[in-house]
Scaffold this motif. Structure first.
Motif, PDB file in Angstrom:
ATOM      1  N   TRP A   1      31.152  36.519  33.837  1.00 14.09           N
ATOM      2  CA  TRP A   1      31.782  37.151  35.012  1.00 14.09           C
ATOM      3  C   TRP A   1      32.093  38.611  34.733  1.00 14.09           C
ATOM      4  O   TRP A   1      32.314  39.022  33.603  1.00 14.09           O
ATOM      5  CB  TRP A   1      33.088  36.437  35.367  1.00 14.09           C
ATOM      6  CG  TRP A   1      32.928  35.027  35.810  1.00 14.09           C
ATOM      7  CD1 TRP A   1      31.755  34.364  36.075  1.00 14.09           C
ATOM      8  CD2 TRP A   1      33.975  34.071  36.019  1.00 14.09           C
ATOM      9  NE1 TRP A   1      32.017  33.061  36.428  1.00 14.09           N
ATOM     10  CE2 TRP A   1      33.368  32.851  36.409  1.00 14.09           C
ATOM     11  CE3 TRP A   1      35.357  34.124  35.904  1.00 14.09           C
ATOM     12  CZ2 TRP A   1      34.094  31.709  36.698  1.00 14.09           C
ATOM     13  CZ3 TRP A   1      36.089  32.978  36.189  1.00 14.09           C
ATOM     14  CH2 TRP A   1      35.468  31.789  36.594  1.00 14.09           C
ATOM     15  N   MET A   2      32.156  39.370  35.810  1.00 11.00           N
ATOM     16  CA  MET A   2      32.609  40.756  35.718  1.00 11.00           C
ATOM     17  C   MET A   2      33.486  41.032  36.931  1.00 11.00           C
ATOM     18  O   MET A   2      33.255  40.485  38.012  1.00 11.00           O
ATOM     19  CB  MET A   2      31.445  41.752  35.650  1.00 11.00           C
ATOM     20  CG  MET A   2      30.609  41.863  36.910  1.00 11.00           C
ATOM     21  SD  MET A   2      29.583  40.424  37.197  1.00 11.00           S
ATOM     22  CE  MET A   2      28.732  40.915  38.700  1.00 11.00           C
ATOM     23  N   PHE A   3      34.500  41.847  36.746  1.00 11.68           N
ATOM     24  CA  PHE A   3      35.443  42.155  37.820  1.00 11.68           C
ATOM     25  C   PHE A   3      35.474  43.652  38.144  1.00 11.68           C
ATOM     26  O   PHE A   3      36.351  44.109  38.865  1.00 11.68           O
ATOM     27  CB  PHE A   3      36.847  41.666  37.447  1.00 11.68           C
ATOM     28  CG  PHE A   3      36.933  40.170  37.339  1.00 11.68           C
ATOM     29  CD1 PHE A   3      37.167  39.381  38.454  1.00 11.68           C
ATOM     30  CD2 PHE A   3      36.736  39.534  36.116  1.00 11.68           C
ATOM     31  CE1 PHE A   3      37.223  38.005  38.362  1.00 11.68           C
ATOM     32  CE2 PHE A   3      36.806  38.152  36.017  1.00 11.68           C
ATOM     33  CZ  PHE A   3      37.052  37.382  37.140  1.00 11.68           C
TER      34      PHE A   3
ATOM     35  N   LYS B   1      33.359  44.603  45.664  1.00  9.04           N
ATOM     36  CA  LYS B   1      33.382  45.588  46.751  1.00  9.04           C
ATOM     37  C   LYS B   1      34.770  45.706  47.379  1.00  9.04           C
ATOM     38  O   LYS B   1      35.321  46.790  47.516  1.00  9.04           O
ATOM     39  CB  LYS B   1      32.367  45.200  47.825  1.00  9.04           C
ATOM     40  CG  LYS B   1      30.926  45.100  47.348  1.00  9.04           C
ATOM     41  CD  LYS B   1      30.335  46.455  47.041  1.00  9.04           C
ATOM     42  CE  LYS B   1      28.847  46.333  46.730  1.00  9.04           C
ATOM     43  NZ  LYS B   1      28.247  47.643  46.362  1.00  9.04           N
ATOM     44  N   LEU B   2      35.336  44.550  47.774  1.00  8.76           N
ATOM     45  CA  LEU B   2      36.611  44.557  48.490  1.00  8.76           C
ATOM     46  C   LEU B   2      37.821  44.519  47.563  1.00  8.76           C
ATOM     47  O   LEU B   2      38.944  44.779  48.010  1.00  8.76           O
ATOM     48  CB  LEU B   2      36.658  43.369  49.452  1.00  8.76           C
ATOM     49  CG  LEU B   2      35.519  43.292  50.480  1.00  8.76           C
ATOM     50  CD1 LEU B   2      35.668  42.043  51.340  1.00  8.76           C
ATOM     51  CD2 LEU B   2      35.483  44.546  51.345  1.00  8.76           C
TER      52      LEU B   2
ATOM     53  N   ALA C   1      40.580  36.399  45.956  1.00 12.56           N
ATOM     54  CA  ALA C   1      39.312  35.938  45.388  1.00 12.56           C
ATOM     55  C   ALA C   1      39.337  36.044  43.856  1.00 12.56           C
ATOM     56  O   ALA C   1      38.862  35.155  43.152  1.00 12.56           O
ATOM     57  CB  ALA C   1      38.156  36.759  45.949  1.00 12.56           C
ATOM     58  N   ILE C   2      39.910  37.112  43.360  1.00 18.89           N
ATOM     59  CA  ILE C   2      39.981  37.317  41.909  1.00 18.89           C
ATOM     60  C   ILE C   2      40.860  36.258  41.245  1.00 18.89           C
ATOM     61  O   ILE C   2      40.474  35.647  40.246  1.00 18.89           O
ATOM     62  CB  ILE C   2      40.506  38.735  41.601  1.00 18.89           C
ATOM     63  CG1 ILE C   2      39.468  39.774  42.029  1.00 18.89           C
ATOM     64  CG2 ILE C   2      40.839  38.881  40.113  1.00 18.89           C
ATOM     65  CD1 ILE C   2      39.979  41.191  42.014  1.00 18.89           C
ATOM     66  N   THR C   3      42.040  36.035  41.800  1.00 16.74           N
ATOM     67  CA  THR C   3      42.945  35.052  41.201  1.00 16.74           C
ATOM     68  C   THR C   3      42.395  33.632  41.345  1.00 16.74           C
ATOM     69  O   THR C   3      42.622  32.793  40.476  1.00 16.74           O
ATOM     70  CB  THR C   3      44.349  35.138  41.821  1.00 16.74           C
ATOM     71  OG1 THR C   3      44.265  35.013  43.248  1.00 16.74           O
ATOM     72  CG2 THR C   3      45.011  36.459  41.481  1.00 16.74           C
ATOM     73  N   TYR C   4      41.653  33.371  42.413  1.00 18.57           N
ATOM     74  CA  TYR C   4      41.036  32.045  42.580  1.00 18.57           C
ATOM     75  C   TYR C   4      40.064  31.766  41.435  1.00 18.57           C
ATOM     76  O   TYR C   4      40.079  30.685  40.833  1.00 18.57           O
ATOM     77  CB  TYR C   4      40.308  31.965  43.925  1.00 18.57           C
ATOM     78  CG  TYR C   4      39.636  30.631  44.164  1.00 18.57           C
ATOM     79  CD1 TYR C   4      40.349  29.560  44.708  1.00 18.57           C
ATOM     80  CD2 TYR C   4      38.290  30.438  43.836  1.00 18.57           C
ATOM     81  CE1 TYR C   4      39.729  28.321  44.914  1.00 18.57           C
ATOM     82  CE2 TYR C   4      37.669  29.216  44.027  1.00 18.57           C
ATOM     83  CZ  TYR C   4      38.402  28.164  44.574  1.00 18.57           C
ATOM     84  OH  TYR C   4      37.790  26.947  44.780  1.00 18.57           O
TER      85      TYR C   4
ATOM     86  N   MET D   1      28.685  36.097  47.647  1.00 17.49           N
ATOM     87  CA  MET D   1      29.916  36.202  48.439  1.00 17.49           C
ATOM     88  C   MET D   1      31.095  36.583  47.539  1.00 17.49           C
ATOM     89  O   MET D   1      31.929  37.424  47.904  1.00 17.49           O
ATOM     90  CB  MET D   1      30.214  34.880  49.157  1.00 17.49           C
ATOM     91  CG  MET D   1      31.406  34.930  50.102  1.00 17.49           C
ATOM     92  SD  MET D   1      31.655  33.362  50.967  1.00 17.49           S
ATOM     93  CE  MET D   1      30.126  33.290  51.922  1.00 17.49           C
ATOM     94  N   GLU D   2      31.147  35.982  46.349  1.00 21.38           N
ATOM     95  CA  GLU D   2      32.226  36.311  45.417  1.00 21.38           C
ATOM     96  C   GLU D   2      32.106  37.754  44.921  1.00 21.38           C
ATOM     97  O   GLU D   2      33.105  38.461  44.795  1.00 21.38           O
ATOM     98  CB  GLU D   2      32.193  35.335  44.233  1.00 21.38           C
ATOM     99  CG  GLU D   2      32.668  33.937  44.594  1.00 21.38           C
ATOM    100  CD  GLU D   2      32.416  32.925  43.499  1.00 21.38           C
ATOM    101  OE1 GLU D   2      33.096  31.885  43.479  1.00 21.38           O
ATOM    102  OE2 GLU D   2      31.530  33.174  42.646  1.00 21.38           O
TER     103      GLU D   2
END
Length: 299
Positions: free
Chosen positions: A11-13, A62-63, A68-71, A55-56
């Motif tokens: 994953w990358m954030f 982007k947003l 979404a991040i904490t989920y 979607m993630e």
């Protein structure tokens, strides 16, 4: 060591750091599983988690949607908890440092206080939410001084400052130092390491560790190590820990018989030189489990 569980987290954030998603694949390419199977009684491979969906990625990159991040962070937290509850020592491979918040949270113990050894060039004690760099908030969140939005990943069960050791910092500001002092965190920046000598620093950490009763989690970000040995990272800074020092540290941690989980982060294979950094990570694991294996045989 009787049983370990291997999990990769691709994953990358941060949109500009997408190469970190390849980290667990680069580490696996070295033959790490086969190496560990020679040293450990049972290696359970939980494989790599799925890449973020389109979607993630839209929501997270982007947003910068915190929900979404904490989920996703909670999803990883729960899997690490499952690995622990199944009797395995979790070994987590990743690139983005934010995953270390999930792995720490996953090792939560309702009856005993968790201890964290944070080997990193950064203290990551940012108290105010940093949307562009959530990694900067990780350790502040772990000790309950970070943004409330990220605190939910920890189940609002935070770690006491005197159960945290930070080693190898060389990128730290005054506000972070103030938090470290206020929370009584055991802290060795590289200037201190140079003055004391790495052997003495290691001895102090092992003595400190001997007093801890709960699970101990080692978080190792490769940017703490000098880039001569680990060039495959997004945060290049000279003056880090040398290969002989970090191997010495890993061997002494193995002798302490106190480590219950290890998380490796910070690797970006797109910046690496012929997979040099991934191979270095695996060499540290090999050094650790060789000592553990000798201990088990001896006793």
């Amino acid at each position: 060591m009787k049983k370990i569980g291997i999990l990769g987290v691709p994953w990358m954030f941060h949109e500009e750091r997408q190469g970190v998603a390849l980290a667990p694949y680069a580490i696996r390419y070295t033959g790490v599983i086969e190496m560990l199977e020679k040293l450990v009684d049972e290696v359970v491979d939980y494989h790599n988690m799925a890449f973020l969906t389109d979607m993630e990625q839209e929501a997270i990159l982007k947003l910068k949607d915190l929900k979404a991040i904490t989920y996703k962070a909670k999803e990883l937290r729960d899997i690490v908890a499952d690995i622990k509850n199944e009797g395995s020592m979790p070994i987590i491979f990743g690139g983005d440092q934010l995953i270390s918040l999930s792995s720490i949270a996953g090792m939560e113990d309702e009856e005993r206080e968790q201890t964290v050894i944070w080997v990193n060039a950064h203290a990551d004690m940012g108290r105010s939410l940093n949307h562009d760099n959530l990694c900067h908030n990780v350790m502040a969140t772990v000790i309950g001084k970070g943004p409330e939005e990220l605190g939910n990943i920890m189940n609002q069960r935070f770690i006491l400052g005197d159960n945290v050791c930070i080693l190898g910092t060389r990128r730290i500001d005054y506000d972070e130092l103030q938090v470290i002092e206020d929370e009584k965190i055991l802290h060795y920046e590289m200037t201190t390491v140079d003055k004391m000598g790495f052997a003495m620093v290691t001895d102090e950490i092992i003595q400190w560790l001997a007093q801890k009763k709960g699970p101990v989690h080692l978080i190792l970000d490769v940017d703490a190590i000098d880039p001569e040995f680990t060039p495959g990272t997004d945060f290049i800074s000279q003056g880090g820990i040398y290969w002989r020092e970090i191997r010495y540290f890993m061997k002494n941690l193995a002798l302490s018989d106190k480590i219950d989980a290890i998380t490796f982060v910070g690797l970006n294979p797109l910046n690496d030189e012929k997979n040099k950094t991934a191979q270095f990570i695996v060499s540290l694991l090999e050094a650790y489990f060789e000592v553990r294996d000798m201990q088990m045989d001896y006793f």
